[in-house]
Design a protein around this motif. Structure first.
Motif, PDB file in Angstrom:
ATOM      1  N   ALA A   1      68.970-108.219  51.666  1.00 25.64           N
ATOM      2  CA  ALA A   1      69.776-108.941  50.671  1.00 25.64           C
ATOM      3  C   ALA A   1      70.557-107.916  49.856  1.00 25.64           C
ATOM      4  O   ALA A   1      70.005-106.910  49.430  1.00 25.64           O
ATOM      5  CB  ALA A   1      68.876-109.760  49.748  1.00 25.64           C
ATOM      6  N   ILE A   2      71.844-108.176  49.657  1.00 28.90           N
ATOM      7  CA  ILE A   2      72.715-107.228  48.960  1.00 28.90           C
ATOM      8  C   ILE A   2      73.551-107.987  47.932  1.00 28.90           C
ATOM      9  O   ILE A   2      74.168-109.010  48.257  1.00 28.90           O
ATOM     10  CB  ILE A   2      73.660-106.519  49.958  1.00 28.90           C
ATOM     11  N   ILE A   3      73.587-107.481  46.698  1.00 25.04           N
ATOM     12  CA  ILE A   3      74.418-108.108  45.663  1.00 25.04           C
ATOM     13  C   ILE A   3      75.877-107.746  45.939  1.00 25.04           C
ATOM     14  O   ILE A   3      76.208-106.574  46.117  1.00 25.04           O
ATOM     15  CB  ILE A   3      74.002-107.618  44.267  1.00 25.04           C
ATOM     16  N   VAL A   4      76.745-108.751  45.990  1.00 22.84           N
ATOM     17  CA  VAL A   4      78.153-108.505  46.349  1.00 22.84           C
ATOM     18  C   VAL A   4      79.089-108.962  45.231  1.00 22.84           C
ATOM     19  O   VAL A   4      78.692-109.680  44.319  1.00 22.84           O
ATOM     20  CB  VAL A   4      78.542-109.234  47.664  1.00 22.84           C
ATOM     21  N   GLU A   5      80.342-108.506  45.318  1.00 21.28           N
ATOM     22  CA  GLU A   5      81.381-108.960  44.399  1.00 21.28           C
ATOM     23  C   GLU A   5      81.615-110.450  44.637  1.00 21.28           C
ATOM     24  O   GLU A   5      81.697-110.886  45.782  1.00 21.28           O
ATOM     25  CB  GLU A   5      82.693-108.227  44.712  1.00 21.28           C
ATOM     26  N   ALA A   6      81.735-111.191  43.560  1.00 18.53           N
ATOM     27  CA  ALA A   6      82.004-112.621  43.735  1.00 18.53           C
ATOM     28  C   ALA A   6      82.927-113.057  42.617  1.00 18.53           C
ATOM     29  O   ALA A   6      82.779-112.630  41.481  1.00 18.53           O
ATOM     30  CB  ALA A   6      80.715-113.423  43.688  1.00 18.53           C
ATOM     31  N   SER A   7      83.891-113.923  42.954  1.00 19.15           N
ATOM     32  CA  SER A   7      84.785-114.414  41.906  1.00 19.15           C
ATOM     33  C   SER A   7      84.149-115.633  41.268  1.00 19.15           C
ATOM     34  O   SER A   7      83.633-116.501  41.958  1.00 19.15           O
ATOM     35  CB  SER A   7      86.134-114.771  42.526  1.00 19.15           C
ATOM     36  N   GLY A   8      84.162-115.671  39.936  1.00 15.26           N
ATOM     37  CA  GLY A   8      83.642-116.837  39.228  1.00 15.26           C
ATOM     38  C   GLY A   8      82.162-117.031  39.423  1.00 15.26           C
ATOM     39  O   GLY A   8      81.723-118.017  39.991  1.00 15.26           O
ATOM     40  N   GLY A   9      81.365-116.074  38.962  1.00  9.80           N
ATOM     41  CA  GLY A   9      79.916-116.232  39.082  1.00  9.80           C
ATOM     42  C   GLY A   9      79.309-115.047  39.796  1.00  9.80           C
ATOM     43  O   GLY A   9      79.953-114.021  39.989  1.00  9.80           O
TER      44      GLY A   9
ATOM     45  N   GLY B   1      74.470-119.437  43.202  1.00 10.99           N
ATOM     46  CA  GLY B   1      74.212-120.491  42.217  1.00 10.99           C
ATOM     47  C   GLY B   1      74.367-120.012  40.790  1.00 10.99           C
ATOM     48  O   GLY B   1      74.427-120.812  39.863  1.00 10.99           O
ATOM     49  N   HIS B   2      74.421-118.691  40.579  1.00 12.70           N
ATOM     50  CA  HIS B   2      74.522-118.159  39.210  1.00 12.70           C
ATOM     51  C   HIS B   2      75.947-118.282  38.689  1.00 12.70           C
ATOM     52  O   HIS B   2      76.905-118.193  39.454  1.00 12.70           O
ATOM     53  CB  HIS B   2      74.115-116.683  39.193  1.00 12.70           C
ATOM     54  N   THR B   3      76.084-118.440  37.372  1.00 11.93           N
ATOM     55  CA  THR B   3      77.426-118.525  36.783  1.00 11.93           C
ATOM     56  C   THR B   3      77.907-117.170  36.281  1.00 11.93           C
ATOM     57  O   THR B   3      79.056-117.033  35.881  1.00 11.93           O
ATOM     58  CB  THR B   3      77.430-119.530  35.615  1.00 11.93           C
TER      59      THR B   3
ATOM     60  N   LYS C   1      72.725 -95.311  64.244  1.00 16.21           N
ATOM     61  CA  LYS C   1      74.063 -95.266  64.840  1.00 16.21           C
ATOM     62  C   LYS C   1      74.986 -96.270  64.140  1.00 16.21           C
ATOM     63  O   LYS C   1      74.516 -97.245  63.550  1.00 16.21           O
ATOM     64  CB  LYS C   1      73.971 -95.613  66.325  1.00 16.21           C
ATOM     65  N   THR C   2      76.274 -96.016  64.253  1.00 12.27           N
ATOM     66  CA  THR C   2      77.246 -96.824  63.510  1.00 12.27           C
ATOM     67  C   THR C   2      77.161 -98.311  63.843  1.00 12.27           C
ATOM     68  O   THR C   2      77.338 -99.163  62.973  1.00 12.27           O
ATOM     69  CB  THR C   2      78.677 -96.351  63.843  1.00 12.27           C
ATOM     70  N   ASP C   3      76.839 -98.654  65.079  1.00 13.20           N
ATOM     71  CA  ASP C   3      76.807-100.086  65.431  1.00 13.20           C
ATOM     72  C   ASP C   3      75.581-100.784  64.866  1.00 13.20           C
ATOM     73  O   ASP C   3      75.468-102.005  64.962  1.00 13.20           O
ATOM     74  CB  ASP C   3      76.864-100.262  66.960  1.00 13.20           C
ATOM     75  N   GLN C   4      74.655-100.030  64.256  1.00 21.37           N
ATOM     76  CA  GLN C   4      73.489-100.677  63.636  1.00 21.37           C
ATOM     77  C   GLN C   4      73.617-100.760  62.113  1.00 21.37           C
ATOM     78  O   GLN C   4      72.664-101.104  61.426  1.00 21.37           O
ATOM     79  CB  GLN C   4      72.223 -99.919  64.009  1.00 21.37           C
ATOM     80  N   CYS C   5      74.788-100.411  61.587  1.00 18.31           N
ATOM     81  CA  CYS C   5      75.024-100.573  60.149  1.00 18.31           C
ATOM     82  C   CYS C   5      75.569-101.979  59.879  1.00 18.31           C
ATOM     83  O   CYS C   5      75.917-102.703  60.804  1.00 18.31           O
ATOM     84  CB  CYS C   5      76.036 -99.544  59.653  1.00 18.31           C
ATOM     85  N   TYR C   6      75.628-102.333  58.594  1.00 16.78           N
ATOM     86  CA  TYR C   6      76.213-103.623  58.203  1.00 16.78           C
ATOM     87  C   TYR C   6      77.553-103.291  57.554  1.00 16.78           C
ATOM     88  O   TYR C   6      77.586-102.687  56.491  1.00 16.78           O
ATOM     89  CB  TYR C   6      75.289-104.344  57.225  1.00 16.78           C
ATOM     90  N   ASP C   7      78.649-103.677  58.199  1.00 15.51           N
ATOM     91  CA  ASP C   7      79.970-103.247  57.746  1.00 15.51           C
ATOM     92  C   ASP C   7      80.716-104.339  57.017  1.00 15.51           C
ATOM     93  O   ASP C   7      80.438-105.520  57.176  1.00 15.51           O
ATOM     94  CB  ASP C   7      80.818-102.788  58.944  1.00 15.51           C
ATOM     95  N   ASP C   8      81.726-103.897  56.238  1.00 19.87           N
ATOM     96  CA  ASP C   8      82.651-104.806  55.554  1.00 19.87           C
ATOM     97  C   ASP C   8      81.946-105.679  54.521  1.00 19.87           C
ATOM     98  O   ASP C   8      82.162-106.883  54.450  1.00 19.87           O
ATOM     99  CB  ASP C   8      83.385-105.705  56.574  1.00 19.87           C
ATOM    100  N   ILE C   9      81.093-105.054  53.721  1.00 21.76           N
ATOM    101  CA  ILE C   9      80.424-105.779  52.632  1.00 21.76           C
ATOM    102  C   ILE C   9      81.019-105.277  51.322  1.00 21.76           C
ATOM    103  O   ILE C   9      81.076-104.072  51.095  1.00 21.76           O
ATOM    104  CB  ILE C   9      78.913-105.479  52.651  1.00 21.76           C
ATOM    105  N   ARG C  10      81.444-106.196  50.471  1.00 24.99           N
ATOM    106  CA  ARG C  10      81.978-105.759  49.174  1.00 24.99           C
ATOM    107  C   ARG C  10      80.813-105.650  48.194  1.00 24.99           C
ATOM    108  O   ARG C  10      80.442-106.632  47.543  1.00 24.99           O
ATOM    109  CB  ARG C  10      83.000-106.776  48.665  1.00 24.99           C
TER     110      ARG C  10
END
Length: 355
Positions: A49-57, A80-82, A21-30
């Motif tokens: 664990a999900i890889i997300v958009e990140a500025s500078g690294g 911690g990654h660059t 169901k929709t309330d068991q999803c993880y929302d608003d992840i870039r």
């Protein structure tokens, strides 16, 4: 003529997939937009664990499984990654340890606190440096503790002792081109790789030698994947010369001809295979597809039996696969996927119906 010849007997013929169901999803992840064919998602019985958009690294989110709903923009990440993170993998022996490989040429191993992150995590437990180009593949050894394999765009495979942060084996010169995928055998004595030169190789890491090799396993120029099955056979996905997507099953003792070969369709996303050793079912998810196909691998010809397809409306950007010990067996659950959309992660449950 008996009924049995018409319909093959199988316990998994009616397996069906169901999104939660929709309330068991993880929302608003870039979700990350890196053009790399990894799954972008790793799951274990405690965390996703999900890889997300990140500025500078590069960064990835680690959420406790029960933390569903909308995820706050300011939720702490592992950062911690660059350079952008390309692959992540949970340790099979410890649910709080995760490794990540990145474009900054390093592999980092992280210890996640018991209840998840309360502040951004920037200090890894171990930093493994040995690759000269970006690290695109990471996979833990299935049976030995603290042993981690990493493969980079420098065509080198390194096997690390994470406890002492030293290289155990350095395998270079075995791959003339980019490595697309690495998969350990069930007991961890060998691993198989799929490479850009269209070869599938079986490698003994202790000797540092190629035990078996199949050139031109798939004729097409697009990325292939290869995974070890429980009985030592190898399952590959790739493309034909006409750019049709193919599945093949190989016997490592004799790699001349595939035991089974099937053509799927002419879509262009790379196929990610996931294998369940207990039920002998292979799930194939294409990147950018909106479906998951599943096949049963059997002992008698034609070896690869198509079971069914789970279809949804939206295409998937990546896919996480829950290990067996995180499933709810009392509800006949045999697999659970974590499907990544542009902005959310949606669990999909595979069930065997019971009378």
């Amino acid at each position: 003529m008996s009924f049995r010849k018409v319909v093959r007997q199988s316990k998994f013929r009616h397996v069906f997939g169901q999104p939660v169901k929709t309330d068991q999803c993880y929302d608003d992840i870039r979700v990350s937009r890196v053009t790399w064919d990894s799954t972008f998602c790793a799951v274990n019985p405690s965390f996703v664990a999900i890889i997300v958009e990140a500025s500078g690294g590069g960064a990835f989110l680690v959420l406790p499984l029960h933390k569903t709903g909308r995820i706050d923009k300011s939720y702490p990440t592992v950062c911690g990654h660059t350079g952008p993170v390309l692959d992540i993998d949970w340790c099979p022996h410890n649910d709080h340890v995760i490794a990540s490989g990145s474009e900054d040429c390093t592999v980092m191993v992280w210890q996640i606190p018991e209840n998840g992150l309360s502040q951004p995590l920037t200090e890894p437990v171990v930093v493994l440096e040995g690759h000269s180009k970006r690290v695109g593949i990471i996979t833990w050894h299935p049976t030995a503790r603290n042993v981690l394999l990493s493969a980079g765009c420098d065509n080198v495979v390194l096997i690390w002792n994470v406890g002492t942060a030293e290289e155990l084996y350095r395998l270079d010169g075995l791959h003339p081109d980019l490595i697309y995928s690495v998969s350990w055998s069930r007991d961890g004595s060998r691993f198989c790789t799929a490479c850009k030169d269209k070869s599938v190789r079986v490698i003994d890491p202790r000797r540092g030698t190629v035990v078996a090799e199949k050139e031109r396993a798939h004729e097409g120029a697009r990325p292939m994947r290869a995974i070890f099955l429980a009985d030592g056979k190898i399952f590959t996905t790739g493309f034909s010369r006409m750019s049709e997507r193919q599945l093949a099953l190989w016997d490592t003792e004799n790699l001349e001809e595939p035991m089974g070969l099937q053509e799927l369709d002419s879509s262009n996303g790379a196929l990610l295979p996931f294998y369940d050793p207990d039920t002998n079912v292979v799930y194939v998810c294409g990147k950018g597809d909106s479906s998951i196909r599943y096949f049963e691998i059997t002992e008698e010809p034609p070896y690869i039996h198509f079971l069914n397809t789970f279809t949804s409306k939206e295409p998937q950007r990546g896919m996480g696969w829950m290990p067996k010990r995180g499933l709810d067996v009392s509800k006949c659950e045999i697999a659970r996927f974590y499907k990544l959309h542009e902005r959310k992660c949606e669990p999909i449950i595979m069930t065997v119906p019971r009378k």
